[in-house]
Design a protein around this motif. Sequence first.
Motif, mmCIF file in Angstrom:
data_model
loop_
_atom_site.group_PDB
_atom_site.id
_atom_site.type_symbol
_atom_site.label_atom_id
_atom_site.label_comp_id
_atom_site.label_asym_id
_atom_site.label_seq_id
_atom_site.Cartn_x
_atom_site.Cartn_y
_atom_site.Cartn_z
ATOM 1 N N ALA A 143 3.649 -0.678 -4.929
ATOM 2 C CA ALA A 143 3.872 0.593 -4.707
ATOM 3 C C ALA A 143 4.077 1.100 -3.505
ATOM 4 O O ALA A 143 4.895 1.674 -3.093
ATOM 5 N N ARG A 144 3.373 0.150 -2.456
ATOM 6 C CA ARG A 144 3.483 0.685 -1.014
ATOM 7 C C ARG A 144 4.501 -0.160 -0.184
ATOM 8 O O ARG A 144 5.026 0.330 0.795
ATOM 9 N N ASP A 145 4.676 -1.342 -0.823
ATOM 10 C CA ASP A 145 5.547 -2.163 0.086
ATOM 11 C C ASP A 145 6.240 -3.148 -0.643
ATOM 12 O O ASP A 145 5.924 -4.306 -0.645
ATOM 13 N N ALA A 146 7.289 -2.692 -1.667
ATOM 14 C CA ALA A 146 8.060 -3.254 -2.745
ATOM 15 C C ALA A 146 8.453 -4.488 -2.226
ATOM 16 O O ALA A 146 8.634 -5.564 -2.782
ATOM 17 N N GLN A 147 9.210 -4.355 -1.040
ATOM 18 C CA GLN A 147 10.099 -5.764 -0.428
ATOM 19 C C GLN A 147 9.127 -6.927 0.072
ATOM 20 O O GLN A 147 9.490 -7.896 -0.530
ATOM 21 N N LEU A 148 7.900 -6.566 0.512
ATOM 22 C CA LEU A 148 6.803 -7.673 0.749
ATOM 23 C C LEU A 148 6.496 -8.102 -0.600
ATOM 24 O O LEU A 148 6.206 -9.342 -0.651
ATOM 25 N N ALA A 149 6.121 -7.469 -1.751
ATOM 26 C CA ALA A 149 5.607 -7.849 -2.847
ATOM 27 C C ALA A 149 6.643 -8.639 -3.438
ATOM 28 O O ALA A 149 6.304 -9.687 -4.098
ATOM 29 N N ALA A 150 7.955 -8.383 -3.492
ATOM 30 C CA ALA A 150 8.964 -9.317 -3.959
ATOM 31 C C ALA A 150 8.866 -10.685 -3.311
ATOM 32 O O ALA A 150 9.143 -11.866 -3.961
ATOM 33 N N GLY A 151 8.958 -10.524 -1.971
ATOM 34 C CA GLY A 151 8.666 -11.976 -1.178
ATOM 35 C C GLY A 151 7.519 -12.590 -1.543
ATOM 36 O O GLY A 151 7.823 -13.883 -1.652
ATOM 37 N N VAL A 152 6.355 -12.106 -1.550
ATOM 38 C CA VAL A 152 5.207 -12.633 -1.843
ATOM 39 C C VAL A 152 5.312 -13.545 -3.363
ATOM 40 O O VAL A 152 5.048 -14.646 -3.544
#
Length: 210
Positions: free
Chosen positions: A177-186
């Motif tokens: 919700a807050r950092d979707a780009q980071l979540a996708a990479g993780v």
Amino acid sequence: MKGLLGWLPPAPPPRDGPGAGDSQLFASAFDSQRATPAQLVPWHARAVEVGARPLSARRGGPMLQALWARDHSMALLGADALQRLTRFFEFATVPAGRDVIRQDEYGNFLVVVLTGTLAVDRALAWGEPVRLAETRPGELLGEMSLLDSGQRFATCTTLSDCELAVLGAEAMDEMMARDAQLAAGVVALLARKLARHLRLVSARLGDNRL
């Protein structure tokens, strides 16, 4: 060389208030398994059971960043992303001889070993338990259940006092919700590391003539 997320614009600051945690992709995934409350073991319940003590983020955060900066896969996120990532982790110290993860239970968190060693054992229906691995700092445990909401594959027991970083399903939802780009990479890197782990486990089990 830029990190995996280096080409992306900086993440917006964390949002507060309504909508800040609307995503429930990871937390709700366990509903589809029809796991009873007794079968689903979240970190806060396991932490009480094993006598975990809170570890300051001022200590745990830099340790996690330093370990993953040296990890070939996780370092692809880049230094800025690794710093952002640590905000979603909890940190704890667990005494020796405690089961952080148990085979066949449903658990909605993963752990990263910061210090100490854990044994990874799988009990077989027709034989003795098999020691699959003994972990080193920087290694992941429990990522498969977090990603697919399935049962735990093995039991992970502390062989010494351990400092751990913990990422739960709710924190993954917050990251989306807050950092979707980071979540996708993780998620992409967790899936890649999981595939490697499964190959190693398959080879280990093959050595035991299963």
